[in-house]
Design a protein around this motif. Structure first.
Motif, PDB file in Angstrom:
ATOM      1  N   MET A   1      23.070 -33.971   0.624  1.00 26.01           N
ATOM      2  CA  MET A   1      23.816 -34.698   1.643  1.00 26.01           C
ATOM      3  C   MET A   1      25.244 -34.184   1.747  1.00 26.01           C
ATOM      4  O   MET A   1      25.753 -33.931   2.851  1.00 26.01           O
ATOM      5  N   CYS A   2      25.903 -33.962   0.617  1.00 26.43           N
ATOM      6  CA  CYS A   2      27.318 -33.586   0.660  1.00 26.43           C
ATOM      7  C   CYS A   2      27.540 -32.125   1.028  1.00 26.43           C
ATOM      8  O   CYS A   2      28.456 -31.804   1.809  1.00 26.43           O
ATOM      9  N   LEU A   3      26.719 -31.213   0.519  1.00 30.13           N
ATOM     10  CA  LEU A   3      26.972 -29.790   0.776  1.00 30.13           C
ATOM     11  C   LEU A   3      26.849 -29.396   2.258  1.00 30.13           C
ATOM     12  O   LEU A   3      27.704 -28.664   2.762  1.00 30.13           O
ATOM     13  N   PRO A   4      25.829 -29.855   2.989  1.00 26.85           N
ATOM     14  CA  PRO A   4      25.774 -29.495   4.415  1.00 26.85           C
ATOM     15  C   PRO A   4      26.986 -29.995   5.199  1.00 26.85           C
ATOM     16  O   PRO A   4      27.482 -29.301   6.100  1.00 26.85           O
ATOM     17  N   GLN A   5      27.475 -31.179   4.844  1.00 25.62           N
ATOM     18  CA  GLN A   5      28.639 -31.732   5.542  1.00 25.62           C
ATOM     19  C   GLN A   5      29.894 -30.907   5.238  1.00 25.62           C
ATOM     20  O   GLN A   5      30.685 -30.596   6.145  1.00 25.62           O
ATOM     21  N   LEU A   6      30.074 -30.549   3.974  1.00 21.55           N
ATOM     22  CA  LEU A   6      31.233 -29.740   3.600  1.00 21.55           C
ATOM     23  C   LEU A   6      31.170 -28.349   4.228  1.00 21.55           C
ATOM     24  O   LEU A   6      32.186 -27.809   4.661  1.00 21.55           O
TER      25      LEU A   6
ATOM     26  N   TYR B   1      30.125 -34.290  -4.721  1.00 22.32           N
ATOM     27  CA  TYR B   1      29.614 -33.014  -5.208  1.00 22.32           C
ATOM     28  C   TYR B   1      29.922 -32.852  -6.695  1.00 22.32           C
ATOM     29  O   TYR B   1      29.094 -32.338  -7.455  1.00 22.32           O
ATOM     30  N   GLY B   2      31.105 -33.285  -7.127  1.00 21.96           N
ATOM     31  CA  GLY B   2      31.450 -33.201  -8.543  1.00 21.96           C
ATOM     32  C   GLY B   2      30.462 -33.958  -9.407  1.00 21.96           C
ATOM     33  O   GLY B   2      30.024 -33.465 -10.459  1.00 21.96           O
ATOM     34  N   VAL B   3      30.098 -35.145  -8.961  1.00 21.40           N
ATOM     35  CA  VAL B   3      29.106 -35.945  -9.692  1.00 21.40           C
ATOM     36  C   VAL B   3      27.737 -35.261  -9.649  1.00 21.40           C
ATOM     37  O   VAL B   3      27.038 -35.155 -10.660  1.00 21.40           O
TER      38      VAL B   3
END
Length: 204
Positions: free
Chosen positions: A107-112, A135-137
């Motif tokens: 979820m986070c990587l595509p947005q970033l 992403y860190g978590v």
């Protein structure tokens, strides 16, 4: 002989997941390049006929279409008994990783990554900070999931590894760094005989 057709695009991490799974499993198939940046109504009629949301990836097996990358990966693994789908243990492991990826790192990587493409225009800095925190978590939990094995499925890559590869392959393009453990996994994935670049998976 089973006929398999994959509709996708090199910019879609979700399509790359499926292309990688087919390649690692050695399943003969045909790929169809679909312009995901064009208006959905202009996409090929044969694609629209099998994709209810006009999105990639879509995998058609003997005339039956399957959509959503996670569901497609489970279909490939269980139907053909590959990439962990040949055992109850491997199937359960893959399903758990699929759900984790979809709700967390996937979820986070595509947005970033998209925020970087947009040069951060229109993106609230607080949202970017939150995504990086997630992403860190997630990268720390990736280390826990991998454990002391080379792949998320153990000694050999499975369909869960394909799922995570979809966007982790672009971790630096997303503006974040992989952990040492994650980088080791990335290197091992890239060295697999069936690995290709997104453009090689979906030539236009």
């Amino acid at each position: 002989m089973t006929e398999i057709v994959l509709y996708g695009h090199p910019d879609s991490g979700h399509a790359c997941k499926v292309a990688l799974a087919l390649s690692l499993a050695g399943l003969p198939h045909r790929t169809v390049w679909v312009d995901i940046w064009a208006d959905p109504s202009t996409r090929p009629a044969e694609f629209l006929a099998v994709s209810p949301l006009a999105e990639v990836p879509v995998l058609v097996i003997d005339g039956t279409p399957y959509f959503q990358s996670g569901a497609i990966l489970m279909q490939i693994a269980e139907r053909f008994g590959v990439l962990g789908g040949d055992t109850a243990e491997g199937t359960a492991r893959g399903r758990s990783i699929l759900m984790w990826e979809a709700n967390r790192i996937g979820m986070c990587l595509p947005q970033l990554k998209q925020a970087k493409v947009d040069n951060m225009e229109g993106w609230d800095p607080a949202v970017i900070a939150w995504l990086k925190m997630r992403y860190g978590v997630d990268s720390a939990n990736f280390t826990k999931l991998l454990g002391d094995k080379p792949f998320l499925h153990g000694d050999q890559p499975g369909f869960g590894d394909c799922q995570v590869w979809g966007y982790v392959q672009w971790v630096r393009e997303a503006g974040v760094e992989p952990t040492e453990v994650m980088q080791g996994w990335i290197d091992r994935m890239r060295a697999l005989p069936g690995m290709k670049t997104p453009a090689e998976f979906f030539p236009n």
